[in-house]
Enzyme design. Structure first.
Site, PDB file in Angstrom:
ATOM      1  CB  CYS A 212       8.695 -37.333 -25.281  1.00  0.00           C
ATOM      2  SG  CYS A 212       9.578 -35.995 -24.441  1.00  0.00           S
TER       3      CYS A 212
ATOM      4  CB  CYS B 113       6.558 -34.416 -24.601  1.00  0.00           C
ATOM      5  SG  CYS B 113       8.146 -34.278 -25.439  1.00  0.00           S
TER       6      CYS B 113
END
Length: 237
Positions: A162, A165
């Site tokens: 991600c 993230c």
């Protein structure tokens, strides 16, 4: 005069219709997934680099790097009678690839809005990824114990694939150290903790859940600047 106006309107309709037809359709994650599943013989093309593709990709996607010297040659092997679905990391390269496909005679071209980043933050299925090496599944019993032991707990739902993230990780680690002993930051790898995601209805990452004295107080979804993260860390102290 009326005839002139009618001709202008007719010409505009034809022109706009041609303009829209000549463009690939840009679809949201949900519409892209639905259209792909409903399309017979659909061709799914990942136009990122081989390295990006190797870190994770949509199921059954074929890698054809848009920036490779042989991109134009490779797309000739695709079937022009069947729909082509393209995506990249965030939408830039796939838009160019979709345009190239249209110019080469492909009439059914669909581009994923937001690309792989948006697809993965919506927790859609992917292939070729694995949980972080240092991550492990957290049982519900273990989580309940931690919530009972600490006044303020923040669950940071992330994944190694991600982008948002990973971008936030340095700030999260910095603040975790700064508020050590006051706030417990528990990183929850989405790939290793599907049961926890289901329990708290997590369908998009990054997501932060903030608990105070064992009770969930708030939920923050998506990329957070360091200032916003600091607010999350401190507002329930």
């Amino acid at each position: 005069m009326k005839n002139i106006i009618s001709k202008i309107i007719l010409f505009s309709i034809i022109y706009l219709g041609f303009f829209n037809f000549s463009k690939a359709q840009v679809l949201s994650v949900e519409d892209f997934e639905k259209k792909y599943s409903e399309s017979s013989g659909a061709q799914l093309i990942d136009v990122r680099t081989a390295g990006e593709y190797g870190g994770g990709h949509l199921p059954k996607a074929t890698n054809v790097d848009y920036r490779s010297a042989d991109f134009q040659e490779k797309i000739k092997s695709l079937d022009k009678t069947k729909p082509v679905f393209v995506y990249c990391l965030s939408g830039g390269r796939s838009a160019s690839a979709a345009e190239a496909l249209r110019k080469n005679g492909f009439s059914q071209v669909y581009d994923l809005q937001g690309g792989y980043l948006k697809w993965t933050t919506k927790m859609k299925p992917v292939e070729g990824t694995s949980a972080a090496k240092d991550s492990k599944a957290i049982t519900e019993a273990e989580l309940e114990t931690l919530l009972a032991q600490h006044s303020v707990v923040i669950l940071d739902f992330f994944a190694p694939w991600c982008g948002p993230c990973i971008k936030m990780m340095p700030a999260v680690e910095k603040l975790s150290e700064e508020y050590k002993g006051k706030v417990l930051i528990l990183k929850v790898d989405a790939d290793a903790n599907r049961a926890i995601l289901t329990k708290y209805h997590i369908d998009e990452i990054p997501t932060f859940l903030i608990f105070k004295d064992g009770t969930q107080k708030m939920r923050a979804i998506g990329y957070q600047e360091e200032s916003a993260l600091k607010k999350l860390f401190t507002q329930y102290l």
